[in-house]
Design a protein around this motif. Structure first.
Motif, PDB file in Angstrom:
ATOM      1  N   HIS A  63      -3.465   3.111  -6.431  1.00 16.52           N
ATOM      2  CA  HIS A  63      -4.102   2.608  -5.209  1.00 16.52           C
ATOM      3  C   HIS A  63      -5.405   1.908  -5.562  1.00 16.52           C
ATOM      4  CE1 HIS A  63      -6.973   5.926  -5.513  1.00 16.52           C
ATOM      5  NE2 HIS A  63      -5.951   6.780  -5.594  1.00 16.52           N
ATOM      6  N   CYS A  69       0.426   1.787  -3.738  1.00 15.80           N
ATOM      7  CA  CYS A  69       0.007   1.791  -2.342  1.00 15.80           C
ATOM      8  C   CYS A  69      -0.822   0.556  -2.004  1.00 15.80           C
ATOM      9  CB  CYS A  69      -0.855   3.016  -2.042  1.00 15.80           C
ATOM     10  SG  CYS A  69      -0.123   4.577  -2.520  1.00 15.80           S
ATOM     11  N   ASP A  70      -0.648   0.045  -0.820  1.00 12.16           N
ATOM     12  CA  ASP A  70      -1.573  -0.929  -0.210  1.00 12.16           C
ATOM     13  C   ASP A  70      -1.716  -2.228  -0.985  1.00 12.16           C
ATOM     14  OD1 ASP A  70      -2.163   0.960   1.813  1.00 12.16           O
ATOM     15  OD2 ASP A  70      -3.698   1.886   0.562  1.00 12.16           O
ATOM     16  N   TYR A  90      -6.405  -5.765   6.385  1.00 10.01           N
ATOM     17  CA  TYR A  90      -6.228  -5.200   7.713  1.00 10.01           C
ATOM     18  C   TYR A  90      -6.450  -6.216   8.828  1.00 10.01           C
ATOM     19  CZ  TYR A  90     -11.336  -5.075   7.621  1.00 10.01           C
ATOM     20  OH  TYR A  90     -12.666  -5.432   7.529  1.00 10.01           O
ATOM     21  N   ASN A 121      -4.267  -3.531   3.927  1.00 16.55           N
ATOM     22  CA  ASN A 121      -5.483  -2.712   3.912  1.00 16.55           C
ATOM     23  C   ASN A 121      -6.664  -3.536   3.406  1.00 16.55           C
ATOM     24  OD1 ASN A 121      -6.706  -0.409   4.753  1.00 16.55           O
ATOM     25  ND2 ASN A 121      -6.172   0.836   2.978  1.00 16.55           N
ATOM     26  N   SER A 173       2.584  -2.834   5.814  1.00 11.68           N
ATOM     27  CA  SER A 173       1.221  -2.573   5.348  1.00 11.68           C
ATOM     28  C   SER A 173       0.275  -2.334   6.518  1.00 11.68           C
ATOM     29  CB  SER A 173       0.725  -3.781   4.558  1.00 11.68           C
ATOM     30  OG  SER A 173       0.543  -4.886   5.436  1.00 11.68           O
ATOM     31  N   TRP A 174      -0.954  -1.940   6.177  1.00 12.50           N
ATOM     32  CA  TRP A 174      -2.015  -1.937   7.187  1.00 12.50           C
ATOM     33  C   TRP A 174      -2.439  -3.385   7.417  1.00 12.50           C
ATOM     34  CZ3 TRP A 174      -2.402   1.938  10.174  1.00 12.50           C
ATOM     35  CH2 TRP A 174      -2.301   3.253   9.711  1.00 12.50           C
TER      36      TRP A 174
END
Length: 919
Positions: A78, A203-204, A247, A208, A179-180
């Motif tokens: 991450h 992750c991400d 985001y 994000n 995703s965010w």
């Protein structure tokens, strides 16, 4: 079993990624790493597809290029978290504000990220991947420049991933909708790994926070490269790469090939939505690809920044030109540039003995070499990658050009008819020294000066000339005469072998040279030494007065005085192998040396500095005045530095001032506004309506005595910005504190009591960037914005409903704009508010433009702006977007919300028509 499954997954990589299928054998396996928080990536002939063949993409994203990743490395599961960053970096003086330690670490520069990587390497007893000689920290505690910065591809340590590594990993299960992003994030960061389905095992990667990667931003070619590590430098803007989405973007707008943000990204840029993850491991046989698309495993690296050179030379503008002997090309480093990089000009000409013109804009060179007889030509060319002109001196034979300014002010080039070995007295005297005027980008008529090939300098009083290509010869004027009327030829240094002769141009008439360990030199220094191991200096009579010893393990070559100085010289340092590895600045007073650049074989340096300012004429403090920019500057700082030069230069002449965002910056051309309108373009990115108001109040109203008109961009789709806080984008809130020049101005109430003499001169002579014509030639319009068609599916950077939840942002922006109109009315100044064209395809979406804003709300806002014409009679609204129904043709686009250079005449003439109405 897991390894087998991973192998099968890797074979399906190209079906999962947003790329074309390939028949190449690929192995891309991932497994748990012994390094905490890292995942091991085992790649064999894995392919990363960089860029896209979509012609609507940005210039730096086209065309598609294959990169073969043929080595193993590790990458963070991450993004580095805020807690991880602060735990390691707080003792080093770098600390981020965290509302939650598990959020990605953001709002940091590229240099902050690499310093973290170094600290993590040291904490775990690994070598550091990045080296540097000093760092520059701003008032917010962020690193904005690393002097002598170098990326070591052969070191096993923590670093940022390359773009190719990032893409080959992220593409394994690319799913940005998971995703965010702006559709589910609430327009804010989230803890890492709370949505993990946007890329297998990692992750991400899609959302994000965007992520710094290691590479400089360069261009692609339709080719395949192994172990690609980006461009060798970031060009004159020092551009870097960020990958993934954030985001604040819609999932549909996040793609694998994107490399940039809305704003220009440099090493010192910060954004609250940009973070980073780590990689680990060597990059074997690393390959860079320069701006001409030529792969290379060799680089020429600058080892010093402009600030250090200022301490030595008391000059902010410094240019080093030299020959890269591996390629035969002219190379140069513009140390007056806020971004320091090595530029190389590639053409079919051999380049020897480059010499920079007195104004720093041109370089003269010959195709023949000192000590070698035969055919040689002299050329002059612009010292720029972006503005290319070359001029040939049309004579039979010309060698070793040297610029000179005559007592009458004319700029000339001195050259010789042959640069061969000068030991034979008879053949030497049959050669000739000439000069030719070079002004307004053309040669004049050549004029013979005297017999003898004196190619190493003529003194300013025209009473001494020197040369050395075996013997150190001098031509000395007799009595009160000059060299051209009555002079004698003599041989200095007792007739012993000498070379690399240079005559100082500061009036001291000192001559430096190298020798071959001659008896005269050994006797003077009191010890034996090797060939070229000493720089020797003579006075105007040929008497030895000083000597400097080469560093251990090196000898000197290609020695030259720094222009206008006899206390500093430049030279190459040569290894026993004969390779010229470094160019150094030599302090002739204390024998100290400063490394300038390092490479494989660097020849014949010339170090240019401008004429010194006469500070006695000025009222201002030279340590603060005009200091509007730093080395390694971000795009915002570059633009503000040039805006200030425009302000001080045109404060008494301009009657039209253009302010606002990058939309007018790229498209509104003062050149197309005819009399009686005389305009300057002070548009800026990033920008907000709050910044435009402050700019007007602090600088424009107090200093533009003839001001009659203001043209301002009404960027209603990013009226989400606030007066203060992370969304303010107002340079005058906090960022100005990082620049002595702006603090100096503020402490003197922005000189509202009167302009002090010297501000313009100090601003002009402070840092610049290469290609500053792109900012100054059209009085502030950013030149050279490439054109392409509007895309069919435009990006929407923000949720269109954001304004529904934050109506106060629009209300406050409107209040500020009304204050701008009120002050203009008080002063009798007319205001034209322009809504700039955006991609007409936004009509098919629910958004007004790139930054969202529902179309129905935008229509209401435009009606409100139009109604202000009744309240403020000096105001006119020019809506060139017309809710997407504008008449700017298909090839008028730079991107989704900017016009390109082709559209500049159209929109500027329409602004001019409104100005005429207001007269």
């Amino acid at each position: 079993m897991r390894v087998i499954l991973l192998s099968l997954i890797s074979l399906l990589f190209f079906a999962c990624a947003d790329v074309n299928p390939t028949s190449d054998y690929v192995y891309l396996g991932v497994s748990k790493d012994k390094l905490d928080g890292m995942i091991r990536v085992t790649a064999y002939n894995a392919t990363a597809i960089l860029g896209t063949n979509d012609t609507a993409a940005k210039l730096e994203e086209y065309p598609q290029m294959k990169v073969k990743v043929d080595y193993s490395f590790s990458m963070g599961k991450h993004e580095v978290t805020c807690g991880e960053f602060n735990k390691l970096m707080k003792p080093q003086g770098l600390k981020l504000s965290c509302i939650n330690k598990n959020l990605p670490a953001t709002d940091m520069t590229y240099y902050d990220a690499v310093l973290f990587a170094n600290e993590k390497s040291k904490a775990e007893n690994f070598d550091t991947v990045y080296s540097y000689s000093s760092k520059q920290i701003d008032s917010d505690g962020h690193c904005t420049f690393l002097e002598g910065f170098y990326f070591h591809t052969d070191v096993d340590g923590y670093r940022l991933p390359t773009e190719a590594e990032w893409v080959v990993v992220a593409g394994r299960n690319w799913n940005p909708r998971a995703s965010w992003n702006a559709e589910n994030s609430g327009i804010q960061l989230h803890e890492v790994c709370t949505r993990i389905s946007d890329s297998t095992d990692f992750c991400d990667m899609a959302g994000n926070a965007m992520e710094w990667v290691n590479d400089w931003l360069g261009f692609f070619r339709d080719t395949t490269i192994y172990n690609y590590t980006g461009s060798p430098d970031g060009g004159n803007m020092g551009k870097r790469i960020v990958k993934g989405g954030s985001y604040r973007q819609l999932g549909s707008a996040i793609n694998l090939y994107s490399r940039t943000d809305v704003y220009t990204i440099t090493s010192s840029t910060r954004a609250e939505y940009v973070g980073f993850r780590l990689a680990f491991g060597q990059i074997p046989d690393a390959v860079w690809m320069d701006y001409d698309g030529i792969p290379n495993s060799k680089r020429v690296i600058s080892l010093v920044n402009q600030r250090t050179l200022k301490n030595h030379l008391d000059a902010y503008k410094v240019v080093l030109a030299f020959r890269n002997n591996l390629t035969g090309n002219l190379a140069y480093v513009n140390y007056s540039d806020g971004t320091i990089y090595t530029a190389e000009i590639k053409d079919t000409l051999e380049v020897y003995h480059p010499d920079v013109s007195p104004n720093g804009r041109f370089v003269a060179f010959s195709t023949g070499l000192e000590g070698v007889s035969g055919k040689s030509e002299v050329y002059v060319r612009t010292l720029s990658l972006g503005y290319v002109k070359i001029f040939k001196l049309k004579v039979d034979n010309a060698s070793i050009p040297r610029w000179r300014v005559l007592p009458n002010g004319d700029t000339v080039i001195v050259y010789v008819t042959d640069a061969g070995d000068n030991r034979n007295d008879g053949s030497f005297k049959r050669l000739e020294t000439w000069q030719v005027k070079f002004q307004k980008e053309r040669f004049g008529r050549p004029q013979k000066l005297f017999n003898g090939a004196y190619h190493d300098g003529i003194s300013g009083d025209e009473r001494l000339a020197v040369t050395g290509a075996r013997l150190l010869r001098a031509k000395v004027a007799q009595g009160t005469s000059t060299l051209e009327s009555k002079a004698s030829d003599t041989v200095w240094y007792n007739g012993e072998q000498a070379c690399n002769v240079s005559l100082a141009t500061d009036g001291s008439k000192k001559t430096l040279f190298l020798d071959f360990s001659g008896e005269t030199g050994r006797k003077f220094v009191g010890e034996s030494y090797g060939v070229h191991e000493r720089i020797l200096v003579m006075d105007s009579t040929g008497k030895l007065i000083s000597s400097i010893k080469a560093p251990l393990g090196y000898s000197f070559d290609h020695t030259e005085w720094v222009r206008g100085r006899s206390d500093y010289a430049v030279a190459t340092l040569t290894e026993a192998s004969g390779m010229h590895r470094k160019i150094v600045l030599v302090n002739m007073q204390d024998s100290s040396m400063t490394d300038l650049v390092e490479g494989d074989d660097l020849w014949q340096p010339c170090l240019w500095i401008p004429d010194a300012l006469d500070k006695s004429k000025f009222e201002v403090d030279g340590d603060s005045a005009g200091v509007y920019m730093h080395a390694g500057e971000n795009f915002e700082g570059i633009l503000m530095r040039y805006n200030m030069e425009l302000i001080w230069r045109y404060r008494d002449t301009a009657n039209v001032v253009i302010v606002g965002s990058s939309r007018p910056l790229h498209s509104v051309s003062p050149r197309y506004l005819v009399q009686p309108f005389y305009a300057i373009n002070l548009a800026q990115t990033p920008n907000s309506i709050y910044m435009s108001k402050d700019f007007l109040d602090f600088y424009i109203y107090p200093h533009f005595k003839k001001l009659k008109y203001i043209v301002i961009s009404l960027d209603i789709d990013f009226w989400y910005k606030t007066e203060k806080g992370p969304n303010s984008d107002n340079f005058f809130n906090d960022n100005y504190k990082n620049y002595a020049g702006f603090v100096y101005d503020k402490n003197h109430n922005y000189w509202q009591d009167g302009y002090p003499e010297g501000l313009l001169e100090y601003t002009e002579n402070y840092m610049t960037i290469e290609g500053d014509y792109a900012f100054l030639d059209d009085r502030g319009r950013m030149l050279g914005t490439g054109c392409k068609p509007w895309s069919k599916n435009p990006d929407i950077e923000m949720d269109s409903l954001y304004y529904d939840n934050h109506p106060e942002t629009l209300e406050n922006s409107m209040k500020v704009f009304k204050k701008i109109l009120e002050k203009a009315e008080e002063r009798g100044v007319s205001v034209v508010g322009v809504i700039f064209p955006q991609n007409p395809a936004y009509r098919k979406t629910g958004a007004f433009g790139r930054y969202g804003l529902r179309r129905s709300r935008a229509k209401e806002l435009i009606d409100d702006l139009k109604a202000l014409e009744k309240t403020y009679p000096h105001f006119r609204l020019l809506d060139e977007n017309k809710m997407g129904k504008h008449d700017y043709d298909e090839y008028s686009a730079a991107d989704e919300d900017h016009l390109c250079a082709r559209a500049a005449p159209q929109i500027t003439k329409r602004i001019e028509a409104v100005l005429k109405e207001l007269r």
